[in-house]
Design a protein around this motif. Sequence first.
Motif, mmCIF file in Angstrom:
data_model
loop_
_atom_site.group_PDB
_atom_site.id
_atom_site.type_symbol
_atom_site.label_atom_id
_atom_site.label_comp_id
_atom_site.label_asym_id
_atom_site.label_seq_id
_atom_site.Cartn_x
_atom_site.Cartn_y
_atom_site.Cartn_z
ATOM 1 N N UNK A 101 53.375 33.510 24.775
ATOM 2 C CA UNK A 101 53.251 34.346 26.092
ATOM 3 C C UNK A 101 52.356 33.407 26.840
ATOM 4 N N UNK A 102 52.913 33.268 28.230
ATOM 5 C CA UNK A 102 52.164 32.631 29.053
ATOM 6 C C UNK A 102 51.381 33.555 30.168
ATOM 7 N N UNK A 103 50.345 33.281 30.094
ATOM 8 C CA UNK A 103 49.404 34.216 31.094
ATOM 9 C C UNK A 103 48.718 33.559 32.091
ATOM 10 N N UNK A 104 49.112 33.812 33.460
ATOM 11 C CA UNK A 104 48.457 33.100 34.640
ATOM 12 C C UNK A 104 46.949 33.501 34.424
ATOM 13 N N UNK A 105 46.207 32.317 34.811
ATOM 14 C CA UNK A 105 44.958 32.734 35.094
ATOM 15 C C UNK A 105 44.666 32.830 36.356
ATOM 16 N N UNK A 106 43.903 33.914 36.623
ATOM 17 C CA UNK A 106 43.471 33.974 38.170
ATOM 18 C C UNK A 106 41.942 34.004 38.466
ATOM 19 N N UNK A 107 41.653 32.981 39.156
ATOM 20 C CA UNK A 107 40.201 32.482 39.433
ATOM 21 C C UNK A 107 39.690 33.535 40.394
ATOM 22 N N UNK A 108 38.873 34.425 40.101
ATOM 23 C CA UNK A 108 38.280 35.403 41.009
ATOM 24 C C UNK A 108 37.170 34.521 41.816
ATOM 25 N N UNK A 109 37.159 34.916 43.040
ATOM 26 C CA UNK A 109 35.970 34.034 43.778
ATOM 27 C C UNK A 109 34.940 35.236 44.239
ATOM 28 N N UNK A 110 33.838 34.742 43.915
ATOM 29 C CA UNK A 110 32.518 35.827 43.992
ATOM 30 C C UNK A 110 32.075 35.507 45.414
ATOM 31 N N UNK A 111 31.626 36.801 45.977
ATOM 32 C CA UNK A 111 31.099 36.601 47.217
ATOM 33 C C UNK A 111 29.818 36.154 47.082
ATOM 34 N N UNK A 112 29.143 36.003 48.109
ATOM 35 C CA UNK A 112 27.664 35.389 48.278
ATOM 36 C C UNK A 112 27.101 36.410 47.614
#
Length: 105
Positions: free
Chosen positions: A13-24
């Motif tokens: 199973x291929x799961x795309x990794x989504x990088x969450x960007x944190x706000x300041x």
Amino acid sequence: MGNAGFTNKLVRIVVNQIQARETKEEADQTEARVFEDRQYQVDAAIVRIMKYRKTLSHNLLLAELFQQLAFPCRGADVKKRIESLIEREYLERDPENANVYNYLA
């Protein structure tokens, strides 16, 4: 050409990794929560140092504390922890020199 009857029990199973960007703001909140969790380690290190040294200046205490701690912390946060220890009567300021702390217990 290939073996049509071949089956394999493993399923990929291929799961795309989504990088969450944190706000300041989120980063600051996270840092504050992490320091709240670490404040007991900072307190323990300060008491351990002062128990050994009995009397120490502010700058020398900070230098030794930063050597002992395995994580980075700001001087302002350490100062708050020192003030907390003074209120709880683990430390006191030297009557003659306000830049020097004495261990009480």
